[in-house]
Design a protein around this motif. Structure first.
Motif, PDB file in Angstrom:
ATOM      1  N   GLU A  23      -5.679   2.936  -4.008  1.00 58.51           N
ATOM      2  CA  GLU A  23      -7.131   2.935  -3.794  1.00 58.51           C
ATOM      3  C   GLU A  23      -7.628   4.198  -3.102  1.00 58.51           C
ATOM      4  N   VAL A  24      -6.827   5.245  -3.057  1.00 53.30           N
ATOM      5  CA  VAL A  24      -7.256   6.467  -2.379  1.00 53.30           C
ATOM      6  C   VAL A  24      -8.407   7.117  -3.142  1.00 53.30           C
ATOM      7  N   TYR A  25      -8.329   7.106  -4.463  1.00 50.54           N
ATOM      8  CA  TYR A  25      -9.402   7.707  -5.262  1.00 50.54           C
ATOM      9  C   TYR A  25     -10.731   7.001  -4.994  1.00 50.54           C
ATOM     10  N   TRP A  26     -10.711   5.673  -4.968  1.00 46.11           N
ATOM     11  CA  TRP A  26     -11.933   4.920  -4.711  1.00 46.11           C
ATOM     12  C   TRP A  26     -12.444   5.177  -3.302  1.00 46.11           C
ATOM     13  N   ILE A  27     -11.555   5.245  -2.323  1.00 44.40           N
ATOM     14  CA  ILE A  27     -11.971   5.480  -0.941  1.00 44.40           C
ATOM     15  C   ILE A  27     -12.628   6.852  -0.809  1.00 44.40           C
ATOM     16  N   LYS A  33       0.852  -1.186   0.000  1.00 44.13           N
ATOM     17  CA  LYS A  33       0.000   0.000   0.000  1.00 44.13           C
ATOM     18  C   LYS A  33       0.888   1.237   0.000  1.00 44.13           C
ATOM     19  N   ASP A  34       0.695   2.112  -0.964  1.00 44.24           N
ATOM     20  CA  ASP A  34       1.513   3.316  -1.107  1.00 44.24           C
ATOM     21  C   ASP A  34       0.694   4.553  -0.803  1.00 44.24           C
ATOM     22  N   LEU A  35       1.369   5.553  -0.253  1.00 38.74           N
ATOM     23  CA  LEU A  35       0.759   6.850   0.032  1.00 38.74           C
ATOM     24  C   LEU A  35       1.722   7.945  -0.406  1.00 38.74           C
ATOM     25  N   LEU A  36       1.223   8.853  -1.240  1.00 31.09           N
ATOM     26  CA  LEU A  36       2.002   9.992  -1.716  1.00 31.09           C
ATOM     27  C   LEU A  36       1.368  11.267  -1.188  1.00 31.09           C
ATOM     28  N   VAL A  37       2.125  12.048  -0.449  1.00 26.64           N
ATOM     29  CA  VAL A  37       1.636  13.291   0.150  1.00 26.64           C
ATOM     30  C   VAL A  37       2.383  14.446  -0.501  1.00 26.64           C
ATOM     31  N   ASP A  73      -7.127  -4.752   3.430  1.00 31.58           N
ATOM     32  CA  ASP A  73      -7.789  -3.670   2.698  1.00 31.58           C
ATOM     33  C   ASP A  73      -8.662  -2.834   3.613  1.00 31.58           C
ATOM     34  N   VAL A  74      -9.350  -3.484   4.553  1.00 34.33           N
ATOM     35  CA  VAL A  74     -10.195  -2.748   5.485  1.00 34.33           C
ATOM     36  C   VAL A  74      -9.360  -1.851   6.387  1.00 34.33           C
TER      37      VAL A  74
END
Length: 511
Positions: A332-336, A143-147, A295-296
């Motif tokens: 999945e940030v866009y979907w969330i 899981k990746d996160l770009l800030v 995922d949850v």
């Protein structure tokens, strides 16, 4: 003067074959125009006699045994719906990409190309071999996160020490969130540095110094971003990033590094969570449950921790105005975010539904009609799904079709008001319940059918669309509206009889 003789036509002789036939003047084709019209009208009356008898029989059943009529109709609808849903349970598709699928040749080619590229890039999880000699290997979900940090005022530079200190404070708040620590703690020890402190320019600008045994002379610099003081040398920081191949990940594409130019209005930090979920030795069901659990947890981190923190920071009214704004993206940030927005919109739709149900008792003056009317109208939605599953031989429903619940509520309220108002007015024209049913149906059906037909046609017009989800939504809504009108016509109007026969009597006794 004698009268002239009256001439009498000779009697007509008939053949034996025509002995049983009436005279010519008695046949319809020898009648006058007025008499022919009477005969034609009689023939039309005879042709519609079957439909008239059926209608009179239905109205008689509604009047004589109203409760049996309502119970039978509701039982048939519920039984058919429950059997259909039980045999073909719906599967809700919440993938946003399916809404933009277009049934044209060019889009099919593009979808094939994207599918091939996705297969080539490999799955979103990887396997880590166990070096202890066990044949099993761990399955790692990434899981990746770009800030991204963007300067509020584009006239300056984001590399100012004050702004960088504020950004470091924000990232420290990210790392201190309980859900972040829990998820990062699940990663392997050698991978924890990717999520805390992550890959950030701040790690190089705020290095932590390790001193020797004397506690005075610094020996090493740990690039953790936890240092007390900044280097205040962006040339050195950018050189570090370029030497380690991180400049393209952290700095903007249009950033040009030179001795005289170190201005930029944005940069970003990257965080990666490599989460072991299961092993290859586990069953498929165990692997599926473990992946869903990961995922949850990721969804809860983004939705309940990261998103509120970013919104408070970007909201000038929530905290003191910052010198920068924060944007984030990732797995999945866009979907969330889309599902969070849809849930927020659904709350407004639910509020509208509640308002309709609260207003109906004041308009109808009946609690029974206010409760039974919307519920019967909403039965058209699952009934439409059953018909869709039978006709299309499919059980996948796009998330957009959930809006049918709220749209049918509004449409059903309009039809309910028409029937209930005509039923109330019928009391001033006729007396018996059967006469009131006839009076109501004769006036309410044409009025409600006009609004129903226009609404249905507006939705069914989408059936010719090339967008698949829009085509299914138009068909789904059109059939839902038709079924809602049929259910209200056949069930709600007899309930008006029950309400007038029993509930009004109870109200008079209470009064």
């Amino acid at each position: 003067m004698p009268r002239p003789p009256v001439w009498k036509a000779p009697e007509k002789q008939h053949d034996r074959a025509d002995a049983d036939l009436p005279e010519l003047e008695d046949r319809p084709d020898h009648l006058g125009l007025d008499e022919v019209a009477v005969v034609v009208n009689d023939q039309r009356t005879w042709s519609c006699d079957f439909g008239g008898r059926l209608t009179r029989s239905a109205l008689k059943s509604m009047d004589d045994c109203t409760l049996c009529w309502v119970a039978t109709a509701l039982s048939c609808v519920l039984l058919f719906t429950l059997l259909g849903v039980g045999l073909r349970p719906p599967e809700f598709v919440i993938d946003v990409d399916t809404f933009f699928m277009i049934d044209v040749a060019s889009f099919a080619q593009l979808a094939s190309y994207d599918s091939a590229m996705a297969d080539r890039s490999g799955p979103t999880f990887s396997r880590r071999l166990n070096t202890s000699g066990d044949e099993d290997s761990s399955i790692i979900i990434t899981k990746d996160l770009l800030v991204t940090y963007e300067l509020s005022d584009s006239s300056g530079t984001i590399f100012e020490e004050r702004i960088l200190s504020e950004i470091r404070s924000f990232e420290q708040r990210l790392h201190a969130m309980p859900k972040w620590q829990t998820l990062c703690g699940r990663t392997a020890p050698e991978d924890q540095g990717l999520c805390d402190p992550g890959i950030s320019l701040l790690n190089y600008n705020f290095p932590e110094m390790s001193r020797g045994d004397d506690g005075i002379v610094p020996e090493t610099l740990n690039l953790t971003g936890q240092g007390r003081n900044a280097l205040n040398n962006m040339h050195l920081v950018v050189s570090f990033l370029q030497s380690r191949g991180l400049a393209a990940l952290i700095l903007p594409k249009d950033f040009k590094f030179s001795a005289t130019n170190l201005k930029s209005n944005a940069f970003r930090s990257a965080f990666r969570f490599r989460l072991p979920c299961c092993t290859t030795h586990d069953s498929k069901e165990t692997q599926r449950v473990a992946r869903e659990s990961v995922d949850v947890q990721w969804e809860l981190l983004v939705e309940e921790s990261i998103s509120p923190l970013v919104r408070r920071l970007n909201d000038n009214g929530g905290e003191r105005q910052q010198s920068f704004r924060v944007w984030y993206d990732g797995t999945e940030v866009y979907w969330i975010e889309l599902m969070r927005t849809l849930r927020a919109d659904y709350t407004f739709a639910v509020g509208a539904m509640v308002f309709v149900m609260v207003y109906m008792p004041f308009h109808t003056g009946s609690v029974l009609l206010s409760l039974a009317g919307p519920v019967i109208s909403l039965l058209s939605v699952p009934l439409t799904y059953v018909l869709y599953a039978i006709c299309a031989n499919a059980n996948q429903i796009n998330f957009v079709n959930i809006l049918a619940l709220f749209l049918v509520t509004g449409f059903g309220a309009d039809i309910l008001f028409i029937y209930i108002d005509f039923w109330a007015e019928s009391n001033t024209h006729v007396e018996t319940h059967r006469e009131r049913l006839i009076w109501t149906y004769r006036r309410a059906i044409p009025a409600s059918m006009a609004t129903t037909a226009t609404t249905v046609l507006s939705f069914l017009a989408n059936v010719i669309s090339a967008v698949r989800a829009l085509r299914v939504f138009g068909w789904f809504m059109g059939i839902s509206v038709i079924l809602s009108w049929i259910l209200i016509t056949l069930i709600v109007v007899p309930i008006c009889v029950l309400d007038d026969r029993y509930c009004s009597r109870c109200c008079r006794r209470c009064a």
